[in-house]
Design a protein around this motif. Sequence first.
Motif, PDB file in Angstrom:
ATOM      1  N   ARG A 141       5.187 -12.692 -10.214  1.00  0.00           N
ATOM      2  CA  ARG A 141       4.245 -13.200 -11.211  1.00  0.00           C
ATOM      3  C   ARG A 141       3.502 -14.428 -10.672  1.00  0.00           C
ATOM      4  O   ARG A 141       2.424 -14.765 -11.123  1.00  0.00           O
ATOM      5  N   GLU A 142       4.123 -15.068  -9.702  1.00  0.00           N
ATOM      6  CA  GLU A 142       3.502 -16.268  -9.133  1.00  0.00           C
ATOM      7  C   GLU A 142       2.726 -15.969  -7.852  1.00  0.00           C
ATOM      8  O   GLU A 142       1.724 -16.585  -7.558  1.00  0.00           O
ATOM      9  N   VAL A 143       3.267 -15.035  -7.080  1.00  0.00           N
ATOM     10  CA  VAL A 143       2.662 -14.749  -5.783  1.00  0.00           C
ATOM     11  C   VAL A 143       1.922 -13.420  -5.826  1.00  0.00           C
ATOM     12  O   VAL A 143       2.531 -12.352  -5.798  1.00  0.00           O
ATOM     13  N   GLU A 144       0.623 -13.502  -5.899  1.00  0.00           N
ATOM     14  CA  GLU A 144      -0.205 -12.320  -6.062  1.00  0.00           C
ATOM     15  C   GLU A 144       0.028 -11.315  -4.923  1.00  0.00           C
ATOM     16  O   GLU A 144       0.113 -10.109  -5.148  1.00  0.00           O
ATOM     17  N   GLY A 145       0.116 -11.836  -3.720  1.00  0.00           N
ATOM     18  CA  GLY A 145       0.290 -10.962  -2.563  1.00  0.00           C
ATOM     19  C   GLY A 145       1.571 -10.156  -2.661  1.00  0.00           C
ATOM     20  O   GLY A 145       1.617  -8.977  -2.293  1.00  0.00           O
ATOM     21  N   LEU A 146       2.609 -10.784  -3.149  1.00  0.00           N
ATOM     22  CA  LEU A 146       3.883 -10.082  -3.304  1.00  0.00           C
ATOM     23  C   LEU A 146       3.773  -8.991  -4.351  1.00  0.00           C
ATOM     24  O   LEU A 146       4.214  -7.855  -4.157  1.00  0.00           O
ATOM     25  N   GLN A 147       3.175  -9.350  -5.472  1.00  0.00           N
ATOM     26  CA  GLN A 147       2.991  -8.376  -6.540  1.00  0.00           C
ATOM     27  C   GLN A 147       2.260  -7.143  -6.014  1.00  0.00           C
ATOM     28  O   GLN A 147       2.706  -6.008  -6.205  1.00  0.00           O
ATOM     29  N   HIS A 148       1.187  -7.418  -5.324  1.00  0.00           N
ATOM     30  CA  HIS A 148       0.354  -6.330  -4.819  1.00  0.00           C
ATOM     31  C   HIS A 148       1.135  -5.452  -3.840  1.00  0.00           C
ATOM     32  O   HIS A 148       1.092  -4.223  -3.909  1.00  0.00           O
ATOM     33  N   GLN A 149       1.854  -6.079  -2.925  1.00  0.00           N
ATOM     34  CA  GLN A 149       2.613  -5.312  -1.942  1.00  0.00           C
ATOM     35  C   GLN A 149       3.694  -4.473  -2.597  1.00  0.00           C
ATOM     36  O   GLN A 149       3.928  -3.329  -2.223  1.00  0.00           O
ATOM     37  N   PHE A 150       4.351  -5.070  -3.563  1.00  0.00           N
ATOM     38  CA  PHE A 150       5.415  -4.352  -4.251  1.00  0.00           C
ATOM     39  C   PHE A 150       4.863  -3.104  -4.932  1.00  0.00           C
ATOM     40  O   PHE A 150       5.446  -2.016  -4.840  1.00  0.00           O
ATOM     41  N   HIS A 151       3.732  -3.263  -5.576  1.00  0.00           N
ATOM     42  CA  HIS A 151       3.114  -2.095  -6.223  1.00  0.00           C
ATOM     43  C   HIS A 151       2.752  -1.036  -5.191  1.00  0.00           C
ATOM     44  O   HIS A 151       2.939   0.159  -5.429  1.00  0.00           O
ATOM     45  N   LYS A 152       2.272  -1.487  -4.055  1.00  0.00           N
ATOM     46  CA  LYS A 152       1.922  -0.523  -3.010  1.00  0.00           C
ATOM     47  C   LYS A 152       3.144   0.238  -2.526  1.00  0.00           C
ATOM     48  O   LYS A 152       3.081   1.441  -2.269  1.00  0.00           O
ATOM     49  N   VAL A 153       4.230  -0.475  -2.377  1.00  0.00           N
ATOM     50  CA  VAL A 153       5.454   0.175  -1.919  1.00  0.00           C
ATOM     51  C   VAL A 153       5.887   1.267  -2.902  1.00  0.00           C
ATOM     52  O   VAL A 153       6.235   2.374  -2.509  1.00  0.00           O
ATOM     53  N   MET A 154       5.809   0.951  -4.184  1.00  0.00           N
ATOM     54  CA  MET A 154       6.196   1.949  -5.187  1.00  0.00           C
ATOM     55  C   MET A 154       5.241   3.134  -5.158  1.00  0.00           C
ATOM     56  O   MET A 154       5.657   4.286  -5.229  1.00  0.00           O
ATOM     57  N   SER A 155       3.969   2.823  -5.078  1.00  0.00           N
ATOM     58  CA  SER A 155       2.973   3.886  -5.063  1.00  0.00           C
ATOM     59  C   SER A 155       3.143   4.779  -3.838  1.00  0.00           C
ATOM     60  O   SER A 155       3.019   6.006  -3.914  1.00  0.00           O
ATOM     61  N   ARG A 156       3.451   4.153  -2.711  1.00  0.00           N
ATOM     62  CA  ARG A 156       3.651   4.922  -1.480  1.00  0.00           C
ATOM     63  C   ARG A 156       4.804   5.900  -1.647  1.00  0.00           C
ATOM     64  O   ARG A 156       4.756   7.029  -1.175  1.00  0.00           O
ATOM     65  N   GLU A 157       5.825   5.456  -2.336  1.00  0.00           N
ATOM     66  CA  GLU A 157       6.968   6.322  -2.600  1.00  0.00           C
ATOM     67  C   GLU A 157       6.538   7.544  -3.435  1.00  0.00           C
ATOM     68  O   GLU A 157       6.961   8.667  -3.176  1.00  0.00           O
ATOM     69  N   ILE A 158       5.679   7.309  -4.393  1.00  0.00           N
ATOM     70  CA  ILE A 158       5.182   8.416  -5.223  1.00  0.00           C
ATOM     71  C   ILE A 158       4.375   9.399  -4.376  1.00  0.00           C
ATOM     72  O   ILE A 158       4.560  10.617  -4.470  1.00  0.00           O
ATOM     73  N   VAL A 159       3.522   8.872  -3.536  1.00  0.00           N
ATOM     74  CA  VAL A 159       2.712   9.735  -2.671  1.00  0.00           C
ATOM     75  C   VAL A 159       3.599  10.525  -1.703  1.00  0.00           C
ATOM     76  O   VAL A 159       3.400  11.721  -1.487  1.00  0.00           O
ATOM     77  N   ARG A 160       4.581   9.838  -1.155  1.00  0.00           N
ATOM     78  CA  ARG A 160       5.523  10.506  -0.259  1.00  0.00           C
ATOM     79  C   ARG A 160       6.224  11.657  -0.975  1.00  0.00           C
ATOM     80  O   ARG A 160       6.331  12.767  -0.443  1.00  0.00           O
ATOM     81  N   ASP A 161       6.680  11.403  -2.188  1.00  0.00           N
ATOM     82  CA  ASP A 161       7.361  12.441  -2.950  1.00  0.00           C
ATOM     83  C   ASP A 161       6.453  13.646  -3.182  1.00  0.00           C
ATOM     84  O   ASP A 161       6.906  14.792  -3.144  1.00  0.00           O
ATOM     85  N   HIS A 162       5.174  13.384  -3.432  1.00  0.00           N
ATOM     86  CA  HIS A 162       4.250  14.498  -3.611  1.00  0.00           C
ATOM     87  C   HIS A 162       4.164  15.330  -2.345  1.00  0.00           C
ATOM     88  O   HIS A 162       4.087  16.559  -2.407  1.00  0.00           O
ATOM     89  N   GLY A 163       4.192  14.658  -1.210  1.00  0.00           N
ATOM     90  CA  GLY A 163       4.194  15.384   0.062  1.00  0.00           C
ATOM     91  C   GLY A 163       5.408  16.284   0.192  1.00  0.00           C
ATOM     92  O   GLY A 163       5.294  17.426   0.639  1.00  0.00           O
ATOM     93  N   VAL A 164       6.544  15.785  -0.213  1.00  0.00           N
ATOM     94  CA  VAL A 164       7.759  16.594  -0.137  1.00  0.00           C
ATOM     95  C   VAL A 164       7.680  17.768  -1.107  1.00  0.00           C
ATOM     96  O   VAL A 164       8.078  18.892  -0.779  1.00  0.00           O
ATOM     97  N   MET A 165       7.128  17.527  -2.282  1.00  0.00           N
ATOM     98  CA  MET A 165       6.980  18.617  -3.248  1.00  0.00           C
ATOM     99  C   MET A 165       6.098  19.713  -2.659  1.00  0.00           C
ATOM    100  O   MET A 165       6.371  20.908  -2.817  1.00  0.00           O
ATOM    101  N   MET A 166       5.039  19.300  -2.011  1.00  0.00           N
ATOM    102  CA  MET A 166       4.141  20.228  -1.330  1.00  0.00           C
ATOM    103  C   MET A 166       4.905  21.063  -0.309  1.00  0.00           C
ATOM    104  O   MET A 166       4.782  22.284  -0.254  1.00  0.00           O
ATOM    105  N   LEU A 167       5.689  20.363   0.484  1.00  0.00           N
ATOM    106  CA  LEU A 167       6.478  21.005   1.521  1.00  0.00           C
ATOM    107  C   LEU A 167       7.461  22.013   0.920  1.00  0.00           C
ATOM    108  O   LEU A 167       7.546  23.166   1.347  1.00  0.00           O
ATOM    109  N   LEU A 168       8.168  21.586  -0.102  1.00  0.00           N
ATOM    110  CA  LEU A 168       9.176  22.452  -0.717  1.00  0.00           C
ATOM    111  C   LEU A 168       8.545  23.612  -1.458  1.00  0.00           C
ATOM    112  O   LEU A 168       9.122  24.694  -1.547  1.00  0.00           O
ATOM    113  N   GLY A 169       7.360  23.370  -2.001  1.00  0.00           N
ATOM    114  CA  GLY A 169       6.777  24.381  -2.851  1.00  0.00           C
ATOM    115  C   GLY A 169       5.918  25.383  -2.123  1.00  0.00           C
ATOM    116  O   GLY A 169       5.704  26.495  -2.607  1.00  0.00           O
TER     117      GLY A 169
END
Lengths: 246, 246
Positions: free
Chosen positions: B130-158
């Motif tokens: 909440r204090e460090v904008e850069g941290l907030q932004h990076q953390f969100h990116k990390v979560m989002s990247r995980e979602i994108v990665r999972d979609h890739g795996v779904m593609m692979l499995l499906g």
Amino acid sequence: MKAAAPITINGLKASCSQCNLVELCLPFGMSEDDLNRLDELVGARRKIKRQHSLYRAGDTFEAIYAIRAGSFKTDVLLEDGRDQVTGFQMTGEILGLDGISTESHSCNAIALEDSEVCVIPYAKLEELSREVEGLQHQFHKVMSREIVRDHGVMMLLGSMRAEERLAAFLLNMSQRFTARGFSPAEFHLRMTRDEIGSYLGLKLETVSRAFSRFQEEGLVSVQQKHIRILDAAGLKRLLQHQSGSR
Amino acid sequence: MKAAAPITINGLKASCSQCNLVELCLPFGMSEDDLNRLDELVGARRKIKRQHSLYRAGDTFEAIYAIRAGSFKTDVLLEDGRDQVTGFQMTGEILGLDGISTESHSCNAIALEDSEVCVIPYAKLEELSREVEGLQHQFHKVMSREIVRDHGVMMLLGSMRAEERLAAFLLNMSQRFTARGFSPAEFHLRMTRDEIGSYLGLKLETVSRAFSRFQEEGLVSVQQKHIRILDAAGLKRLLQHQSGSR
DNA sequence: CGCTGTGTTGAGACGTCTCAAAGGAAGTGG
DNA sequence: CCACTTCCTTTGAGACGTCTCAACACAGCG
């Protein structure tokens, strides 16, 4: 798939504090005060016609979207032309989270029926969630829930056979309709057999056969897209008795 | 799978600002100043022995973890006993994001070799971001990247067949080893055929056969867990020439 | 009313799983 | 350090589930 995306911007500004979807949507669990601040955040509403896209893979990421009415599918495309539906989204659910990581969307979001979304500019969301702890927390939960959901789908795709997948799908839909105040046992699917198949990693014929089989066994009654679940326990049993497979 | 989890808490406090994994980890892209503040955040390091778990499904969620050394797998369990590996994680990658949504973990994280993680208490992370904008932004990116990665795996499995899945897996591993300064063409897999199979939605025998086939065709050289990629372009070609399947 | 997109059903092809056996690597205890 | 156990991997042969191709039925819409 239709061409670009004729988008209607609705003059109406969205208001979370007065929306009846609060318990399903981003604001879930937030205090009255926090909720009022959310209204600053949410931009205009946007209507999307059936078969048109809210955003496409490659589009610059600027906002996430809360579904106010209607439903969507998201799908990803492979270079060779194969594509796969990665999810179906209903009212209150959030679209566009995939875009945060690279600042451009990695999938297409396409309306399954005429729909309406609330536009939540992402820069504003980050800004406000630095001030409003409740919002920050909820937003993180929404993202995390998406990750957990995706793991469930991976489980389904990786270790269930056709009928189990369809049973899981139907039970999931039933549960989500229920959460929205509709009947758990009777609902109308907005997607085609082909789209269900793509989501479940099956061909449309296999989906169709599984539906027929469920009907023969008295588990559900199927009339095109209209589904009536006759024996929910039976469907659940299908999932638990590990019917072999991988 | 071994029993509980004999955990060693290491007195050393972690320091992001001095860690050589910054470019791969949560702090990626953050300013010098922000980085120094991160050091407040990261708690002690924790060593996890091979086959032991960092956390298990059902555990109360309190922290996320950055892998400092070693590697992990995450897996989910179904009621009927079936389980599936949902991911393999390497140094710099973040574990535990699944726990945010329900405040308890939804999968097991198990070390594939003796490993070490940095413990990032979640409450503190929210506070600081909440204090460090850069941290907030990076953390969100990390979560989002995980979602994108999972979609890739779904593609692979499906939508991919066995050999395509394995090719995609090998190319992905190669790319991740490269990002960590190792050879793109030669590496040591930490997981068994069974674990690879579980991740790819295949039986271990099928994985083994696909490896043998790749070897016959001169695409890779396989000696147990030691892999040498001889023809990366050939593997990529396997992915693009849609070899039929679903 | 015919058109087009969608859903159903059948028969045979094909890929992956299952079961089984055996060889090899790695770890343990004497 | 060797003998032992255990786990992991490879390979084969046949079973089984889903896909492919094809024909037809049906619904919605102009």
